[in-house]
Design a protein around this motif. Structure first.
Motif, PDB file in Angstrom:
ATOM      1  N   CYS A   9      65.030  15.010  69.683  1.00  0.00           N
ATOM      2  CA  CYS A   9      65.223  13.706  70.305  1.00  0.00           C
ATOM      3  C   CYS A   9      66.541  13.750  71.069  1.00  0.00           C
ATOM      4  CB  CYS A   9      65.217  12.588  69.267  1.00  0.00           C
ATOM      5  SG  CYS A   9      66.763  12.410  68.345  1.00  0.00           S
ATOM      6  N   ASP A  64      63.702  15.012  65.025  1.00  0.00           N
ATOM      7  CA  ASP A  64      64.243  13.705  65.389  1.00  0.00           C
ATOM      8  C   ASP A  64      65.472  13.353  64.571  1.00  0.00           C
ATOM      9  OD1 ASP A  64      62.697  12.254  67.491  1.00  0.00           O
ATOM     10  OD2 ASP A  64      61.024  12.830  66.216  1.00  0.00           O
ATOM     11  N   SER A  67      64.061   7.721  61.971  1.00  0.00           N
ATOM     12  CA  SER A  67      62.640   7.442  61.758  1.00  0.00           C
ATOM     13  C   SER A  67      61.966   6.752  62.945  1.00  0.00           C
ATOM     14  CB  SER A  67      62.452   6.615  60.491  1.00  0.00           C
ATOM     15  OG  SER A  67      63.214   5.449  60.597  1.00  0.00           O
ATOM     16  N   TYR A  69      61.419   8.421  65.535  1.00  0.00           N
ATOM     17  CA  TYR A  69      60.594   9.567  65.986  1.00  0.00           C
ATOM     18  C   TYR A  69      60.389   9.611  67.504  1.00  0.00           C
ATOM     19  CZ  TYR A  69      59.412  10.641  61.115  1.00  0.00           C
ATOM     20  OH  TYR A  69      59.456  10.988  59.790  1.00  0.00           O
ATOM     21  N   LYS A  72      58.866  13.076  68.658  1.00  0.00           N
ATOM     22  CA  LYS A  72      57.458  13.232  68.235  1.00  0.00           C
ATOM     23  C   LYS A  72      56.540  12.348  69.085  1.00  0.00           C
ATOM     24  CE  LYS A  72      54.575  12.902  64.090  1.00  0.00           C
ATOM     25  NZ  LYS A  72      53.639  11.807  64.247  1.00  0.00           N
ATOM     26  N   SER A  85      56.578  17.937  62.432  1.00  0.00           N
ATOM     27  CA  SER A  85      57.560  16.941  62.868  1.00  0.00           C
ATOM     28  C   SER A  85      58.636  16.822  61.786  1.00  0.00           C
ATOM     29  CB  SER A  85      56.828  15.613  63.058  1.00  0.00           C
ATOM     30  OG  SER A  85      57.702  14.529  62.873  1.00  0.00           O
ATOM     31  N   LYS A  87      62.694  15.293  60.659  1.00  0.00           N
ATOM     32  CA  LYS A  87      63.790  14.383  61.017  1.00  0.00           C
ATOM     33  C   LYS A  87      65.004  14.708  60.148  1.00  0.00           C
ATOM     34  CE  LYS A  87      62.975   9.960  58.599  1.00  0.00           C
ATOM     35  NZ  LYS A  87      61.998  10.324  57.562  1.00  0.00           N
TER      36      LYS A  87
END
Ligand code: SF4
Length: 133
Positions: A9, A64, A67, A69, A72, A85, A87
């Protein structure tokens, strides 16, 4: 076979965003440079022709910073297949109390955490490679 796309991200101003970006760079440039590549999330989001062509149907890993995301969701919206995926906050527990830095620089503990996150993704890359053999 095309390279696995590993995309972070773009969390700016938060250490979790920087940890996400640096860990992806470590995977794509140091740990698995022959098997992976990264793409700029802004190009994914704005629909850059070249990037969209690369990502459509491609096997992807995202990292990421929270949360929401963003990586994603953006990769999936562009047609990428997000097989794994991650985080950053999911891996923070053993690191509680450490100072990892800020949104613009990482401390020594921050870089150690980056190495751990990159190692998790590199292991996943190896497993994904094995699946297609
Ligand atoms: S996932 Fe969280 S940290 Fe990353 S860009 Fe989105 S809001 Fe920012």
């Amino acid at each position: 076979m095309s390279k696995i796309k590993v995309i972070p991200c773009s969390g700016i101003g938060k250490v979790f965003g920087l940890l996400a970006r640096e860990s992806v760079l470590m995977v794509t440039q140091e740990k698995c440079p022959n098997e992976t590549e990264t793409l700029c999330l802004a190009h994914v989001v704005t629909g850059d022709d070249e990037v969209v062509a690369k990502i459509k149907g491609a096997r992807c890993i995202t990292m990421d910073g929270c949360s929401k995301y963003c990586a994603k969701k953006s990769v999936e919206a562009a047609g990428g297949e997000v097989e794994h995926s991650y985080k950053v906050p999911d891996y923070i527990k053993p690191h509680r109390g450490e100072d990892h830095g800020t949104g613009t620089y990482l401390t020594e503990d921050g870089w150690k955490f980056v190495d751990e996150l990159a190692g998790i993704m590199a292991k996943t890359v190896n497993e994904m490679q094995e699946e297609v053999k």
